[in-house]
Design an enzyme around this catalytic site. Structure first.
Site, PDB file in Angstrom:
ATOM      1  N   HIS A 179     -31.810 -75.030-103.012  1.00  0.00           N
ATOM      2  CA  HIS A 179     -31.347 -75.883-101.897  1.00  0.00           C
ATOM      3  C   HIS A 179     -30.044 -76.592-102.611  1.00  0.00           C
ATOM      4  O   HIS A 179     -29.803 -77.002-103.774  1.00  0.00           O
ATOM      5  CB  HIS A 179     -32.597 -77.277-101.782  1.00  0.00           C
ATOM      6  CG  HIS A 179     -32.222 -78.089-100.903  1.00  0.00           C
ATOM      7  ND1 HIS A 179     -32.406 -79.222-100.858  1.00  0.00           N
ATOM      8  CD2 HIS A 179     -32.083 -77.772 -99.285  1.00  0.00           C
ATOM      9  CE1 HIS A 179     -32.094 -79.878 -99.669  1.00  0.00           C
ATOM     10  NE2 HIS A 179     -31.838 -78.869 -98.818  1.00  0.00           N
ATOM     11  N   GLU A 225     -38.123 -76.731-101.224  1.00  0.00           N
ATOM     12  CA  GLU A 225     -37.170 -77.940-101.364  1.00  0.00           C
ATOM     13  C   GLU A 225     -37.857 -79.258-101.523  1.00  0.00           C
ATOM     14  O   GLU A 225     -37.179 -79.955-102.332  1.00  0.00           O
ATOM     15  CB  GLU A 225     -36.554 -77.915-100.026  1.00  0.00           C
ATOM     16  CG  GLU A 225     -35.630 -79.241 -99.689  1.00  0.00           C
ATOM     17  CD  GLU A 225     -35.191 -79.432 -98.303  1.00  0.00           C
ATOM     18  OE1 GLU A 225     -34.687 -80.204 -97.795  1.00  0.00           O
ATOM     19  OE2 GLU A 225     -35.177 -78.204 -97.683  1.00  0.00           O
ATOM     20  N   ASP A 233     -34.855 -73.975 -90.220  1.00  0.00           N
ATOM     21  CA  ASP A 233     -35.397 -74.922 -91.107  1.00  0.00           C
ATOM     22  C   ASP A 233     -36.404 -75.876 -90.282  1.00  0.00           C
ATOM     23  O   ASP A 233     -35.473 -76.686 -89.578  1.00  0.00           O
ATOM     24  CB  ASP A 233     -34.243 -75.650 -91.997  1.00  0.00           C
ATOM     25  CG  ASP A 233     -34.748 -76.707 -92.739  1.00  0.00           C
ATOM     26  OD1 ASP A 233     -36.068 -76.791 -92.893  1.00  0.00           O
ATOM     27  OD2 ASP A 233     -34.140 -77.475 -93.676  1.00  0.00           O
ATOM     28  N   GLU A 269     -38.096 -71.611 -92.659  1.00  0.00           N
ATOM     29  CA  GLU A 269     -38.209 -72.369 -93.681  1.00  0.00           C
ATOM     30  C   GLU A 269     -39.174 -73.753 -93.429  1.00  0.00           C
ATOM     31  O   GLU A 269     -38.854 -74.514 -92.368  1.00  0.00           O
ATOM     32  CB  GLU A 269     -36.645 -73.074 -94.111  1.00  0.00           C
ATOM     33  CG  GLU A 269     -36.703 -74.009 -95.203  1.00  0.00           C
ATOM     34  CD  GLU A 269     -35.004 -74.276 -95.677  1.00  0.00           C
ATOM     35  OE1 GLU A 269     -34.988 -75.518 -96.089  1.00  0.00           O
ATOM     36  OE2 GLU A 269     -34.032 -73.412 -95.467  1.00  0.00           O
ATOM     37  N   GLU A 277     -26.197 -72.400-100.217  1.00  0.00           N
ATOM     38  CA  GLU A 277     -26.422 -73.362 -99.079  1.00  0.00           C
ATOM     39  C   GLU A 277     -25.229 -74.273 -99.092  1.00  0.00           C
ATOM     40  O   GLU A 277     -24.599 -74.693-100.125  1.00  0.00           O
ATOM     41  CB  GLU A 277     -27.584 -74.061 -98.950  1.00  0.00           C
ATOM     42  CG  GLU A 277     -27.825 -75.128 -97.758  1.00  0.00           C
ATOM     43  CD  GLU A 277     -28.930 -75.970 -97.702  1.00  0.00           C
ATOM     44  OE1 GLU A 277     -29.377 -76.351 -96.505  1.00  0.00           O
ATOM     45  OE2 GLU A 277     -29.604 -76.347 -98.952  1.00  0.00           O
TER      46      GLU A 277
END
Length: 377
Positions: A310, A260, A206, A233, A331
């Site tokens: 998310h 996100e 990420d 990400e 997640e």
């Protein structure tokens, strides 16, 4: 109880989710050129701006909804959305979402307004489940999954493995620098993470938009190809849709995940139209709530793309993950986050590397108005 159920009170509260940090606290900047100034998101973004919406009905049902936007979102709910909710039937979730979104369209198609709308929509779904004596995850599909594999988001893999997670997501230690030594530092960090979790587990990274450079991201993807990343990400700024399109066209060693920080099905439709995403990651507390995420999940399925909400390990996000055939992972949320009792009250049951739903009516959280007031910011 009859179907003429109505909402008779609307309240919202900014809440604290972590034990160990002040949410949105001002950092000690080292002058006007400090790189941290580009990434200080304040008390209204991310989980620092968490809110809980409380809707009460005339028949004694109370719905709790997880949203974002902090005190700004609370003001929007109290000053605007409340006027559109009082006296309405909370079971009309889709109609109310469309009305509320339209009412805010002149000032709020993205950002804090949608975070406020998310909290309201989630509270409406909590009421719907409680009214029907049914868990929300069973209301969203005929054959939801009974569990889903989880991944841990953290600074490194060791803590996640200790907690029982098998799959891991970590962030790069270095931002954009085309010096070979800095790029190699990132490669070494991710190689160590892969060695730590083993070759068969999923490793994601990420970037939190810190790379924000197409050529750099392509170069890093090439260097990391042997690690078989599950996805990269949010490497770019969320509005760089052209850049994301280039990444999707260019990188074939891994998937490009984003969303996100995108809002509503309208925003995701644009990403899909321009081929700018391969893993769709809306947040149930920011992107429009359950109503919006159901529509986004359907869009992902129609385009044969992965859907990975998310904070899917929260009891608010998990119903979407369990009902999407295109969702492989949920997640981490709560498990190992050093959260407050309030955060833990919204976390899904976790064990043996998987998240499990609650079979209590609504979302099955352990939220209460007493708990909320104990954790106000």
């Amino acid at each position: 109880m009859s179907s003429d159920l109505t909402i008779h009170s609307v309240d919202a509260y900014p809440v604290r989710l972590w034990k160990h940090k002040r949410q949105g606290a001002l950092p000690d900047f080292k002058g006007p050129d400090d790189p941290a100034r580009w990434h200080y998101h304040g008390p209204y973004a991310q989980l620092a701006g968490a809110i809980i919406v409380v809707l009460r009905t005339d028949q004694g049902i109370t719905g709790f909804g997880f949203g974002g936007g902090g005190k700004v979102a609370v003001e929007i709910i109290h000053g605007h959305l409340r006027n559109l909710l009082l006296g309405t039937n909370p079971l009309n979730t889709g109609l109310l979402w469309d009305q509320l979104f339209s009412a805010g369209s002149y000032y709020g198609r993205r950002g804090v307004f949608i975070m406020a709308l998310s909290g309201v929509d989630n509270a409406l779904w909590d009421i719907a489940g409680k009214y029907a004596s049914t868990p929300v995850y069973r209301m969203l599909g005929r054959e939801p999954k009974k569990k889903i594999e989880a991944y841990n988001t953290g600074h490194g893999p060791k803590r996640g493995l200790e907690l029982g997670f098998r799959n891991i997501k970590v962030s790069p230690p270095r931002g954009v620098s085309k010096q070979d030594s800095d790029m190699q530092y990132n490669v070494d960090f991710f190689t160590e993470a892969r060695d730590c979790i083993g070759k068969d587990a999923a490793l994601m990274i990420d970037c939190m938009a810190y790379w924000n450079d197409v050529d750099y991201t392509v170069a890093m993807a090439e260097r990391l190809a042997s690690l078989h990343l599950y996805w990269i990400e949010e490497p770019l700024f969320p509005d760089d849709i052209d850049g994301y399109s280039r990444l999707v066209r260019t990188i074939d060693t891994t998937r490009i995940a984003s969303g996100e920080h995108e809002y509503t099905p309208h925003g995701f439709a644009e990403l899909l139209r321009r081929g700018a995403v391969e893993v769709l990651q809306p947040d149930v507390s920011w992107s429009g709530g359950v109503t919006a995420l159901r529509r986004i999940a359907a869009m992902a399925e129609a385009h044969d793309l992965e859907f990975s909400p998310h904070r899917g390990g929260s009891l608010f996000g998990l119903p979407l993950a369990l009902n999407s055939p295109n969702c492989r992972f949920a997640e981490s949320f709560g498990a190992g986050d050093e959260g407050t009792d309030l955060m833990n009250a919204m976390a899904a049951p976790f064990g043996e590397g998987c998240y499990y739903p609650s079979d209590e009516p609504g979302f099955g959280t352990e939220l209460s108005e007493k708990l909320i007031h104990e954790h106000l910011t």
